[in-house]
Design a protein around this motif. Structure first.
Motif, PDB file in Angstrom:
ATOM      1  N   THR A  71      -6.285  10.461   0.431  1.00 30.25           N
ATOM      2  CA  THR A  71      -4.898  10.752   0.791  1.00 30.25           C
ATOM      3  C   THR A  71      -4.074  11.053  -0.450  1.00 30.25           C
ATOM      4  O   THR A  71      -3.281  12.006  -0.478  1.00 30.25           O
ATOM      5  N   ILE A  72      -4.243  10.231  -1.484  1.00 26.90           N
ATOM      6  CA  ILE A  72      -3.532  10.465  -2.745  1.00 26.90           C
ATOM      7  C   ILE A  72      -3.911  11.822  -3.332  1.00 26.90           C
ATOM      8  O   ILE A  72      -3.048  12.594  -3.776  1.00 26.90           O
TER       9      ILE A  72
ATOM     10  N   SER B 208      -2.079   8.904   7.930  1.00 21.40           N
ATOM     11  CA  SER B 208      -2.784   7.740   8.476  1.00 21.40           C
ATOM     12  C   SER B 208      -2.665   7.691   9.993  1.00 21.40           C
ATOM     13  O   SER B 208      -3.612   7.322  10.695  1.00 21.40           O
TER      14      SER B 208
ATOM     15  N   ILE C 195       2.409   9.981   3.868  1.00 18.21           N
ATOM     16  CA  ILE C 195       1.293   9.026   3.866  1.00 18.21           C
ATOM     17  C   ILE C 195       1.127   8.407   5.252  1.00 18.21           C
ATOM     18  O   ILE C 195       0.016   8.339   5.793  1.00 18.21           O
TER      19      ILE C 195
ATOM     20  N   ILE D  69       1.253   9.031  -6.089  1.00 18.19           N
ATOM     21  CA  ILE D  69       1.259  10.459  -5.758  1.00 18.19           C
ATOM     22  C   ILE D  69       2.368  11.186  -6.502  1.00 18.19           C
ATOM     23  O   ILE D  69       2.160  12.263  -7.081  1.00 18.19           O
TER      24      ILE D  69
ATOM     25  N   GLU E 243      -1.956  -0.456   6.858  1.00 10.25           N
ATOM     26  CA  GLU E 243      -1.057   0.627   6.456  1.00 10.25           C
ATOM     27  C   GLU E 243      -0.180   0.983   7.643  1.00 10.25           C
ATOM     28  O   GLU E 243      -0.636   0.996   8.784  1.00 10.25           O
TER      29      GLU E 243
ATOM     30  N   MET F  87       0.975   3.804  -3.155  1.00  9.90           N
ATOM     31  CA  MET F  87       0.466   5.153  -2.941  1.00  9.90           C
ATOM     32  C   MET F  87       1.544   6.200  -3.220  1.00  9.90           C
ATOM     33  O   MET F  87       1.275   7.228  -3.866  1.00  9.90           O
TER      34      MET F  87
ATOM     35  N   ILE G 233      -7.729   5.979   1.330  1.00 14.98           N
ATOM     36  CA  ILE G 233      -6.514   5.928   0.514  1.00 14.98           C
ATOM     37  C   ILE G 233      -6.626   6.876  -0.676  1.00 14.98           C
ATOM     38  O   ILE G 233      -5.688   7.621  -0.990  1.00 14.98           O
ATOM     39  N   ALA G 234      -7.770   6.868  -1.342  1.00 15.45           N
ATOM     40  CA  ALA G 234      -7.962   7.731  -2.512  1.00 15.45           C
ATOM     41  C   ALA G 234      -7.861   9.204  -2.130  1.00 15.45           C
ATOM     42  O   ALA G 234      -7.233  10.003  -2.841  1.00 15.45           O
TER      43      ALA G 234
ATOM     44  N   ALA H 229      -5.439   6.166   5.515  1.00  8.76           N
ATOM     45  CA  ALA H 229      -6.078   4.856   5.442  1.00  8.76           C
ATOM     46  C   ALA H 229      -6.870   4.584   6.716  1.00  8.76           C
ATOM     47  O   ALA H 229      -6.492   4.997   7.812  1.00  8.76           O
TER      48      ALA H 229
ATOM     49  N   ILE I 156       0.831  -1.207   0.000  1.00  9.95           N
ATOM     50  CA  ILE I 156       0.000   0.000   0.000  1.00  9.95           C
ATOM     51  C   ILE I 156       0.861   1.250   0.000  1.00  9.95           C
ATOM     52  O   ILE I 156       0.622   2.186  -0.782  1.00  9.95           O
ATOM     53  N   SER I 157       1.881   1.297   0.841  1.00 10.55           N
ATOM     54  CA  SER I 157       2.707   2.501   0.965  1.00 10.55           C
ATOM     55  C   SER I 157       3.473   2.790  -0.318  1.00 10.55           C
ATOM     56  O   SER I 157       3.511   3.939  -0.782  1.00 10.55           O
TER      57      SER I 157
END
Length: 271
Positions: A143-144, A217, A213, A87, A229, A83, A140-141, A223, A79-80
């Motif tokens: 955050t991006i 979180s 990120i 980004i 995450e 992402m 997540i979306a 997340a 995930i990290s």
């Protein structure tokens, strides 16, 4: 001699670049194939195995819901890294495009775009990202989107300055004189000359994006549970720091190691 010392330094820097590249490739490969060798499911909970210390059965122990921490850290790497790469790609493409248009077109377009860029730069980046993520809601979306909305400005500034330098070159003046379309000039003449610098800048930003990120979180703006995450895992492990310190130690070490490798790799690209 000075020449021999220079060659020795170059050879050393090249070896370091190869070493860091291998480490980065190993991290990405591990993240990609994590589902195939992870010992447990990262979402399956079992209260019977809650807060178990590290052992041969659970290498990094278990969390309060009995989920295997090693498995969740592996999935957290997926995930990290995904992402961070997403980004960096979004903000480099958007920022570069804005900078090229501002530098090449000039006039009122340049003034408008750069004043908007200055307005975004006037706010501390992480504070603005928290504000955007807070308004949109933690995911997540979002955050991006929040980090991309903040990070594109430096690429816009960089691309604009490079475009202004290129605009003084004879080959670009010849293309304009020959009536080449603006889109073709940007695509064929400007963008390829900017690409190496943009790639170097993007490579050095990957580690910083992973930190941001994790920070969002950890604060609850990134997340959301039960997503594995790293920043979220640190947040969940705070209340058990005395009774189950491994819940914070291993995600923290994972962040430290991965960010350090990407930062060192980015720095080695500059040589």
């Amino acid at each position: 001699s000075a020449l021999e010392e220079g060659r020795t330094l170059m050879a050393k820097d090249r070896k370091l670049f190869y070493l860091y590249s291998v480490l980065v490739f190993a991290l990405i490969a591990t993240a990609v194939i994590a589902p195939y060798f992870a010992p447990y499911d990262p979402y399956t909970s079992s209260m019977q195995t809650s807060l178990l210390p590290p052992s041969s059965e659970h290498l990094f122990g278990t969390d309060k819901l009995g989920r295997d921490s090693f498995t969740r850290i592996l999935y957290g790497m997926r995930i990290s890294i995904a992402m961070a790469l997403g980004i960096v790609f979004i903000m480099s493409v958007v920022g570069t495009l804005v900078g090229i248009i501002a530098g090449f077109v000039g006039g009122k377009v340049d003034t408008l775009l750069m004043r908007f860029t200055d307005m975004v730069l006037a706010f501390p980046g992480i504070v603005l990202a928290i504000a955007i993520a807070g308004m949109l809601g933690g995911s997540i979306a979002n955050t991006i989107l929040a980090l991309s909305a903040v990070g594109w400005t430096r690429y816009a500034r960089l691309a604009r300055s490079l475009t202004l330098k290129l605009a003084q070159q004879d080959f670009l003046a010849a293309a304009v004189t020959n009536g080449t379309r603006t889109s073709m000039i940007i695509w064929r003449h400007i963008a390829p000359n900017l690409l190496p610098t943009i790639i170097l800048t993007a490579a050095t930003d990957i580690g910083a994006m992973m930190m941001e990120i994790a920070g969002l979180s950890f604060l609850g703006f990134g997340a959301q549970p039960p997503t594995p995450e790293w920043g979220l895992m640190l947040n969940e492990g705070r209340q058990f720091i005395q009774t189950a310190p491994w819940l914070m130690v291993y995600p923290g070490v994972a962040i430290l190691v991965v960010v350090a490798i990407f930062n060192l790799w980015g720095d080695s690209l500059r040589v």
